[in-house]
Scaffold this motif. Sequence first.
Motif, mmCIF file in Angstrom:
data_model
loop_
_atom_site.group_PDB
_atom_site.id
_atom_site.type_symbol
_atom_site.label_atom_id
_atom_site.label_comp_id
_atom_site.label_asym_id
_atom_site.label_seq_id
_atom_site.Cartn_x
_atom_site.Cartn_y
_atom_site.Cartn_z
ATOM 1 N N GLN A 1 8.550 6.790 4.635
ATOM 2 C CA GLN A 1 9.188 5.555 5.077
ATOM 3 C C GLN A 1 8.804 4.395 4.159
ATOM 4 O O GLN A 1 7.650 4.287 3.746
ATOM 5 C CB GLN A 1 8.731 5.184 6.499
ATOM 6 N N TYR A 2 9.766 3.533 3.845
ATOM 7 C CA TYR A 2 9.474 2.270 3.174
ATOM 8 C C TYR A 2 10.704 1.369 3.230
ATOM 9 O O TYR A 2 11.834 1.831 3.412
ATOM 10 C CB TYR A 2 9.027 2.471 1.725
ATOM 11 N N ALA A 3 10.455 0.071 3.076
ATOM 12 C CA ALA A 3 11.528 -0.921 3.131
ATOM 13 C C ALA A 3 12.267 -0.986 1.800
ATOM 14 O O ALA A 3 11.737 -0.641 0.739
ATOM 15 C CB ALA A 3 10.961 -2.287 3.484
ATOM 16 N N LEU A 4 13.518 -1.443 1.853
ATOM 17 C CA LEU A 4 14.373 -1.610 0.681
ATOM 18 C C LEU A 4 15.054 -2.975 0.735
ATOM 19 O O LEU A 4 15.087 -3.631 1.771
ATOM 20 C CB LEU A 4 15.448 -0.522 0.626
ATOM 21 N N GLY B 1 13.413 -6.014 2.029
ATOM 22 C CA GLY B 1 12.952 -5.814 3.387
ATOM 23 C C GLY B 1 14.050 -5.801 4.419
ATOM 24 O O GLY B 1 13.772 -5.652 5.619
ATOM 25 N N ASP B 2 15.296 -5.927 4.001
ATOM 26 C CA ASP B 2 16.408 -5.934 4.955
ATOM 27 C C ASP B 2 16.793 -4.535 5.424
ATOM 28 O O ASP B 2 17.408 -4.372 6.475
ATOM 29 C CB ASP B 2 17.638 -6.592 4.337
ATOM 30 N N MET B 3 16.472 -3.518 4.616
ATOM 31 C CA MET B 3 16.797 -2.142 4.970
ATOM 32 C C MET B 3 15.521 -1.320 5.028
ATOM 33 O O MET B 3 14.475 -1.722 4.493
ATOM 34 C CB MET B 3 17.765 -1.528 3.949
ATOM 35 N N PHE B 4 15.618 -0.177 5.685
ATOM 36 C CA PHE B 4 14.471 0.718 5.802
ATOM 37 C C PHE B 4 14.903 2.116 5.404
ATOM 38 O O PHE B 4 15.907 2.642 5.898
ATOM 39 C CB PHE B 4 13.928 0.707 7.230
ATOM 40 N N ASN B 5 14.147 2.696 4.485
ATOM 41 C CA ASN B 5 14.453 4.011 3.933
ATOM 42 C C ASN B 5 13.571 5.071 4.596
ATOM 43 O O ASN B 5 12.378 4.866 4.798
ATOM 44 C CB ASN B 5 14.188 4.010 2.425
ATOM 45 N N ARG C 1 12.220 -1.557 13.935
ATOM 46 C CA ARG C 1 11.090 -2.470 14.153
ATOM 47 C C ARG C 1 10.295 -2.122 15.416
ATOM 48 O O ARG C 1 9.121 -2.473 15.511
ATOM 49 C CB ARG C 1 11.587 -3.917 14.223
ATOM 50 N N ASP C 2 10.885 -1.436 16.365
ATOM 51 C CA ASP C 2 10.142 -1.034 17.564
ATOM 52 C C ASP C 2 9.634 0.402 17.472
ATOM 53 O O ASP C 2 9.234 0.983 18.473
ATOM 54 C CB ASP C 2 11.009 -1.204 18.812
ATOM 55 N N HIS C 3 9.649 0.961 16.252
ATOM 56 C CA HIS C 3 9.190 2.342 16.055
ATOM 57 C C HIS C 3 7.734 2.416 15.602
ATOM 58 O O HIS C 3 7.225 3.506 15.348
ATOM 59 C CB HIS C 3 10.063 3.051 15.015
ATOM 60 N N GLY C 4 7.084 1.282 15.429
ATOM 61 C CA GLY C 4 5.718 1.305 14.944
ATOM 62 C C GLY C 4 5.606 1.517 13.447
ATOM 63 O O GLY C 4 4.591 2.028 12.953
ATOM 64 N N VAL C 5 6.639 1.115 12.692
ATOM 65 C CA VAL C 5 6.640 1.351 11.239
ATOM 66 C C VAL C 5 5.842 0.263 10.524
ATOM 67 O O VAL C 5 5.663 -0.845 11.034
ATOM 68 C CB VAL C 5 8.080 1.395 10.683
ATOM 69 N N ALA C 6 5.369 0.593 9.322
ATOM 70 C CA ALA C 6 4.665 -0.359 8.468
ATOM 71 C C ALA C 6 5.643 -0.862 7.416
ATOM 72 O O ALA C 6 5.921 -0.179 6.435
ATOM 73 C CB ALA C 6 3.459 0.304 7.814
ATOM 74 N N GLU C 7 6.170 -2.066 7.606
ATOM 75 C CA GLU C 7 7.230 -2.575 6.734
ATOM 76 C C GLU C 7 6.742 -2.886 5.327
ATOM 77 O O GLU C 7 7.533 -2.885 4.383
ATOM 78 C CB GLU C 7 7.859 -3.830 7.350
ATOM 79 N N ASN D 1 0.836 -1.195 0.000
ATOM 80 C CA ASN D 1 0.000 0.000 0.000
ATOM 81 C C ASN D 1 0.869 1.242 0.000
ATOM 82 O O ASN D 1 2.019 1.215 0.445
ATOM 83 C CB ASN D 1 -0.892 0.055 1.263
ATOM 84 N N MET D 2 0.306 2.338 -0.474
ATOM 85 C CA MET D 2 0.855 3.655 -0.215
ATOM 86 C C MET D 2 -0.152 4.378 0.673
ATOM 87 O O MET D 2 -1.315 4.551 0.292
ATOM 88 C CB MET D 2 1.086 4.446 -1.499
#
Length: 421
Positions: free
Chosen positions: A221-224, A227-231, A200-206, A81-82
Motif C-alpha cells: 500500500q502507498y499513496a499516489l 496523496g489524493d489516490m491510494f495504490n 482512510r478508515d482502514h487503518g492505512v499509513a498514508e 518510510n518503507m
Amino acid sequence: MNPATPATPGTPDVLVVGGGIGGLGTAFALTRQGLRVRVLERAKEFGEVGAGIQLAPNCTRILDEYGLLDEAKSLGVLPRNMVMRDALDARELTRLDLRDLERHYGFPYLVIHRSDLHGIFLRACRAAGVELLTDRTVTAYEHTGAGARVRLADGRTEEAPLVVAADGLHSVARRQLVGDDVVSSDYVAYRAAVPIERVRDHGVAEDDVTVYVGPRCHFVQYALRGGDMFNQVAVFRSPKAVAGREDWGTPDELDAAFDATCDTVRKGIPLMWRDRWWQMLDRDPIETLVHGRIALLGDAAHPPLQYLAQGAIMAIEDGWVLARHLARRGAGTAGGPDWDAALTAYEAVRVEHCRRVQSTARAWGELWHLEGEERLRRNAIMRERDAYDYGFTDWVYGPTALSPDEEPAPFTPIPLASARL
C-alpha cells in the motif's frame, strides 16, 4: 489522446521497438546525445496500464540528470518510510527511513502512477524531437550489412544502424534471437488505485510504503498523485497454477488467499480490480543482450519478478547506459558513433547487475512468503535489523554498474541468507 508524430522520410540512427517506459526513456536518452531516433509502438496510441510504481534512488538520480525529477515529484509522492509488517498479525518487522535514505544516496525514493511516469517520458520525447509512430507491429528482426531491419505486420520494413528491442516480457526479438520461454512463479498480482477517502478508515499509513508479508501472499500500500489516490497490490500463490490449470489467479482465489490476514489487509481486498490480473512471470538470466546491431533492453532483456521494484528502473538504466557509451564513442559527431564498441560496453556493464536483480528478486519473493516456523524465524531476524543499515541496498540503490569506469558496490547477501530462508 496521445497522437503520434507523422513519419518522416529517411533512415534514423536508431529504431526503438516499443513505446513503454523503457522504450521512451531510451529514445529520450539517445536523442539527448544527438542521435535521430524513431519509436515504433504497436498500439494505436501511446499509453501505459497499471497503477503505482516505485522509483528508488538508482532511478531518481537518472531522472534528475535528465531534468525530469521535479516534474516526477510534482506528480508523485515522496513517502516517509518503507515499512514491512507481518500480514497475519500486522506487527512491524523492519523499516527504511526514506528521508535518511535520500541523505545516504543523494536522491529520493519516489512513488508515482505508471501512466504519469510514462507521460513524463512521452512529453520529453516530443520536446526533444523523437519520431513517435503508432500502429506499427513488429513481427521479425533481421541483420543487414549496415545495421538491422524490422519487418512490420503490414509488410513494410524499417531499418537503422541500431535497433533497440524494448518490446517487453513477451518480446518478439527475445523469442527470435534467444528462443527461451517465460517462467511462471505461480503467483498472481491484483492492483487498484482508488481515491484516498475510500481507505482512510482502514487503518492505512498514508505517508508510508507498507508491505505486509504473509504465508504465500503479500500486500502493498502507498499513496499516489500528491496523496489524493491510494495504490494497493495484492499478490498470492495460485492453487490453480500449482495444479497446472490454465484459468489461474481468479478472484475467488484472491479472496481465499487473504482470508486469514490482518484487518487492514482484509479491508483492502474488496477494493482490488477484479476484471484483470497479472500473472507474475520472469525469464532466466541470459549472458547475451546484443545480437549484431540488435540490442535487447528492459523486460525483453532481463524481466524480473516484482519483489525489488526494479523492472522499469532497469529499463531506464539500460537506456542511460547505452546512451552514455554511444556518446563516448562518437554519437552526435559527423562520423557517427562506433556502434559495435558501444554495444559491447553496454552488454558488459548490464549483464551481471541485471542477473543479480533477477536472482535476488526470486529469493526475496521466497523470503516474503514463508510459512510456519520459517516465517517466525524470518520475523525474528528482521526485527533485529538496524533501520539505518544500508548494507543490503547499496548494490542496487547506489551507483550501480552503470559504467565500466565506475567500481560497482560490493555485493552483500540479503540478510537471512545464512538462515536457510
